[in-house]
Design a protein around this motif. Sequence first.
Motif, short mmCIF file in Angstrom:
data_model
loop_
_atom_site.label_atom_id
_atom_site.label_comp_id
_atom_site.label_asym_id
_atom_site.label_seq_id
_atom_site.Cartn_x
_atom_site.Cartn_y
_atom_site.Cartn_z
N ASP A 45 -30.55 -4.94 8.69
CA ASP A 45 -30.60 -6.24 9.33
C ASP A 45 -29.28 -6.46 9.97
OD1 ASP A 45 -30.94 -8.74 10.12
OD2 ASP A 45 -30.18 -9.66 8.24
N GLY A 46 -28.21 -5.90 9.25
CA GLY A 46 -26.82 -5.84 9.87
C GLY A 46 -26.71 -5.04 10.94
N ILE A 47 -27.24 -3.66 11.16
CA ILE A 47 -27.29 -3.10 12.12
C ILE A 47 -28.06 -3.73 13.42
CG2 ILE A 47 -28.20 -0.76 12.85
CD1 ILE A 47 -27.22 0.35 10.29
N ALA A 48 -29.26 -4.15 12.86
CA ALA A 48 -30.19 -4.88 13.93
C ALA A 48 -29.52 -5.86 14.64
CB ALA A 48 -31.31 -5.14 13.34
N MET A 49 -28.73 -6.58 13.90
CA MET A 49 -28.28 -7.87 14.51
C MET A 49 -26.99 -7.51 15.56
SD MET A 49 -27.36 -10.12 11.06
CE MET A 49 -26.27 -11.22 11.90
N MET A 50 -26.36 -6.32 15.22
CA MET A 50 -25.33 -5.75 16.19
C MET A 50 -26.19 -5.20 17.53
SD MET A 50 -22.05 -6.11 15.10
CE MET A 50 -21.02 -4.80 15.80
N ASP A 51 -27.26 -4.68 17.21
CA ASP A 51 -27.68 -3.89 18.28
C ASP A 51 -28.66 -5.10 19.06
OD1 ASP A 51 -29.02 -1.53 19.63
OD2 ASP A 51 -30.98 -2.47 18.76
N LEU A 52 -29.28 -6.16 18.44
CA LEU A 52 -30.08 -7.09 19.39
C LEU A 52 -28.79 -7.80 20.27
CD1 LEU A 52 -32.57 -8.20 16.72
CD2 LEU A 52 -33.11 -7.05 18.84
N HIS A 53 -27.61 -8.12 19.66
CA HIS A 53 -26.68 -8.82 20.22
C HIS A 53 -26.25 -8.13 21.43
CE1 HIS A 53 -23.10 -11.20 21.23
NE2 HIS A 53 -22.57 -10.19 21.15
N SER A 54 -26.28 -6.94 21.35
CA SER A 54 -25.75 -5.75 22.47
C SER A 54 -26.55 -5.97 23.41
CB SER A 54 -25.21 -4.48 21.92
OG SER A 54 -25.04 -3.77 22.77
N ALA A 55 -28.21 -6.11 23.03
CA ALA A 55 -29.07 -5.96 23.98
C ALA A 55 -29.50 -7.19 24.59
CB ALA A 55 -30.41 -5.40 23.53
N GLY A 56 -28.58 -8.46 24.51
CA GLY A 56 -28.75 -9.52 24.87
C GLY A 56 -29.56 -10.84 23.95
N TRP A 57 -29.88 -10.47 23.17
CA TRP A 57 -30.59 -11.48 22.02
C TRP A 57 -29.42 -12.34 21.55
CZ3 TRP A 57 -33.64 -7.04 22.81
CH2 TRP A 57 -34.99 -7.11 22.91
N LYS A 58 -29.89 -13.54 21.15
CA LYS A 58 -28.88 -14.51 20.54
C LYS A 58 -29.07 -14.49 19.14
CE LYS A 58 -28.24 -17.09 25.00
NZ LYS A 58 -28.65 -18.06 25.79
N THR A 112 -17.12 -0.92 4.03
CA THR A 112 -16.19 -2.16 3.74
C THR A 112 -17.48 -3.24 3.76
OG1 THR A 112 -14.42 -3.51 3.75
CG2 THR A 112 -15.26 -2.88 5.94
N HIS A 113 -17.43 -4.36 3.36
CA HIS A 113 -18.28 -5.18 3.52
C HIS A 113 -18.31 -6.35 4.46
CE1 HIS A 113 -21.65 -5.10 0.27
NE2 HIS A 113 -20.38 -4.94 -0.67
N VAL A 114 -19.49 -6.84 4.99
CA VAL A 114 -19.29 -7.91 6.38
C VAL A 114 -19.10 -9.10 5.33
CG1 VAL A 114 -20.34 -6.57 8.03
CG2 VAL A 114 -21.94 -7.83 6.39
N GLU A 115 -18.83 -10.28 6.03
CA GLU A 115 -18.70 -11.56 5.30
C GLU A 115 -19.14 -12.85 6.07
OE1 GLU A 115 -17.63 -11.21 2.24
OE2 GLU A 115 -16.85 -9.34 2.37
N PRO A 116 -19.20 -13.84 5.58
CA PRO A 116 -19.02 -14.18 4.63
C PRO A 116 -20.04 -13.85 3.38
CG PRO A 116 -19.71 -16.16 5.58
CD PRO A 116 -19.86 -14.83 6.56
N GLU A 117 -19.44 -14.20 1.94
CA GLU A 117 -20.38 -13.84 1.06
C GLU A 117 -20.60 -14.91 0.04
OE1 GLU A 117 -20.26 -11.25 -3.53
OE2 GLU A 117 -18.48 -11.13 -1.88
N VAL A 118 -21.85 -15.20 -0.33
CA VAL A 118 -22.34 -16.25 -1.27
C VAL A 118 -22.74 -15.55 -2.59
CG1 VAL A 118 -23.69 -18.23 -1.83
CG2 VAL A 118 -22.69 -18.04 0.56
N PHE A 119 -21.84 -15.91 -3.72
CA PHE A 119 -21.93 -15.17 -4.89
C PHE A 119 -22.64 -16.06 -5.84
CE2 PHE A 119 -19.97 -13.95 -9.02
CZ PHE A 119 -20.57 -12.79 -9.21
N TYR A 120 -23.74 -15.77 -6.52
CA TYR A 120 -24.44 -16.43 -7.62
C TYR A 120 -24.03 -15.51 -8.83
CZ TYR A 120 -26.81 -19.61 -4.61
OH TYR A 120 -27.14 -20.55 -3.46
N LYS A 121 -23.39 -16.22 -9.75
CA LYS A 121 -23.12 -15.45 -11.06
C LYS A 121 -24.07 -15.73 -12.17
CE LYS A 121 -19.28 -14.50 -14.13
NZ LYS A 121 -17.84 -14.82 -14.82
N GLY A 122 -24.88 -16.79 -11.94
CA GLY A 122 -25.97 -16.98 -12.86
C GLY A 122 -27.26 -17.36 -12.15
N LYS A 123 -27.70 -18.45 -12.73
CA LYS A 123 -29.15 -19.03 -12.18
C LYS A 123 -28.36 -19.73 -10.67
CE LYS A 123 -31.29 -19.62 -16.66
NZ LYS A 123 -31.95 -20.79 -17.33
#
Length: 285
Positions: free
Chosen positions: A143-156, A210-221
């Motif tokens: 998905d991360g790679i696709a987002m970059m590629d789709l943006h490059s190809a003109g999708w928003k 390295t990771h992309v951001e932002p991150e939302v972390f759930y430590k539990g439920k």
Amino acid sequence: VVALPLAAAYNQDTALEYAKLAGAAYCSDSALEAWSCGDKCSADVKSVKICKGDTTKSFVGLWDGTCVVSFEGTSNVQSFITDLEFWKSATDWNVCDGCKVHSGFLKEYKSMQSCVKQTLADLGCPSGSAVKTTGHSLGAAIDGIAMMDLHSAGWKIEESYNFGMPRTGNEKFAAAFNKLFSSKFYRVTHHRDPVVQVPPDALIVNWHFTHVEPEVFYKGKVSDGSHECTEASDKKCSAMYWDVAIDLLNLADHLDYMGVDTSFFDCKKGAGENDVGPVPMMLVV
């Protein structure tokens, strides 16, 4: 440290809907095309089409009038983690200056790239249109790679939530991604999910994953709340758990996001099929 653009407020209810869409990608083709895969198919998605990759698949559909793409992850999670821990293979990618991405992730995306773009166009979302995306595990990396590629190809890219994402590229890739999408993207992580700790971020010559951001972390439920981080090294989020050997004892954290079974389990069968689709083959890294 580069400040990220101001992000739209994280919405837990929206994250749950995306988690279901990410989990649905593991279900059988016929169940997805009929949009009858059980609770994971509770959203109002129509005109679902399947794109087959080398080892996984994705589906494209219309979600409340906007095109959405969901990328399937791998089912052999433990082998996937082991491979990513030891085989830190990367390749240059000219979508951004100096970018490197994991070669296995890029290869898998390219195996369905033309289908995804053509299907978007066929559903009335050609280049220039808004698109929403999601994925879990390997599917989150794709998905991360696709987002970059789709943006490059003109999708928003209108919005993206993904789950249990491994490190996908180098610092240049992460910086370019964050600049483009950090105001409309969330990388959701869950407790000691081991997949988010691979590939290791150890220095490889003069670069590292390295990771992309932002991150939302759930430590539990989910009901216990979450913590948001904008730096990959922030110990208030998943970076507090770095030991893959110990984290491997917590595979259940990878297979449960937002209370959704993000795997091939809990998929209602399609017509004439078993309860789950074919188990995805292992990604060759």
